[in-house]
Scaffold this motif. Structure first.
Motif: not given
Length: 329
Positions: A73-88
């Motif tokens: 963002t303009q002010a700071h960075a927000i940590p996120v974690r992205h989860y995915r299922m393999a082969n789906r």
């Protein structure tokens, strides 16, 4: 026998109201994070809470991958974690906001829960790590929650389901209300024992003011610690139930625990949405307490409740909200 009598006294009216497996969970939580810890310095609270979360972490299901990133963002960075299922190929994406009273928690504290939601639904999951109080007072957490939603809306074409538990449920509801007219508004929201700023003279606030793992005093502490000077309680980004307009919200499922002072908030929120012509379901999970998601591996009632939550998320993401039963059927 003397120990049994002492337990009965200490546990009060909940001694026989909660299953033995749940009491074992409550005792384990309190061994890591005892009630009196809320009087300790915030840094110490976080360290103890993080160790407790690590002790309860059950690992990620097979096939789930996770990668960390930043929403800038303009002010700071927000940590996120992205989860995915393999082969789906995912057909929806869940934006998940963690609990912790706006003071505790991070991407690791609810990592296995997010991974299990991903595995159980096949959806992608984005976990958001919002700024915490008291260093960052309201509306910092809400601003971060909103920024992550807007980033997901801009970078993914998948239908979005908002989900959060406890403080995260508050954030999910506030984001749903703020973005209801967004071109990419959420297709549904699942709120898990959220604090929505309800009437503290309500049923559960009175009956369960001293419930295990969350008391009325705890709620008041967390509300104070995140409040900016002159905080207005009628601000719907702070207390979603204080909004004056509940129309246009996505299909909503609110899941509460019977022995939790916050349970009445779920009932009231459902009623407001229904009165405004929307779709909402409230389910009070019997003989459970606040934070029961963390008990899902050892407490059958918690496991069943979590399975229903995953089904709710899956149905909302698929546009099948009409199939949701208030009893989880």
């Amino acid at each position: 026998m003397a120990g049994d009598a002492a337990d009965q006294t200490r546990r009060g009216k909940y001694a026989d109201r909660l299953d033995p497996e749940l009491w074992a969970y409550i005792d384990k939580v309190n061994s890591w994070y005892p009630p009196e810890i809320v009087a300790a310095p915030i840094a110490e609270q976080r360290a103890v809470y993080n160790r407790m979360c690590a002790a309860f972490h059950h690992g990620r299901p097979a096939g789930v991958s996770a990668g960390d990133g930043l929403v800038v963002t303009q002010a700071h960075a927000i940590p996120v974690r992205h989860y995915r299922m393999a082969n789906r190929i995912a057909t929806a994406i869940v934006v998940y906001y963690h609990g912790g009273g706006f003071v505790l928690g991070d991407l690791n504290s609810h990592d296995d829960i997010c991974a299990e939601i991903c595995a159980g639904t096949g959806f992608e999951v984005i976990s958001a790590d919002n700024r915490l109080a008291p260093e960052h007072l309201h509306p910092a957490a809400f601003d971060d929650a909103l920024a992550v939603f807007e980033w997901v809306a801009a970078t993914s074409a998948l239908p979005i389901v908002l989900c959060g538990e406890s403080a995260g449920g508050t954030l999910a509801a506030a984001v749903a209300q703020a973005t209801r007219h967004h071109e990419r508004h959420a297709v549904g929201q699942v709120l898990i024992y959220p604090g929505l700023g309800g009437d503290e003279s309500g049923r559960s606030y009175i009956e369960h003011a001293e419930a295990p793992l969350l008391t009325l005093a705890d709620i008041e502490f967390y509300r104070r610690v995140r409040s900016a000077p002159g905080q207005v309680l009628d601000d719907p980004t702070f207390s979603p139930l204080r909004d004056r307009d509940f129309s246009g919200l996505p299909p909503t499922v609110i899941v509460t625990a019977e022995c939790d002072p916050l349970s009445s908030d779920g009932e009231a929120y459902r009623n407001r949405i229904l009165a405004a012509g929307g779709q909402a379901w409230w389910r009070e999970e019997k003989r459970l307490v606040h934070s029961f998601l963390r008990a899902r591996m050892t407490v059958p009632r918690a496991a069943e409740a979590f399975a229903r939550i995953i089904s709710d998320i899956a149905r909302l993401g698929a546009g099948d909200g009409a199939l949701i039963s208030p009893h989880g059927g």
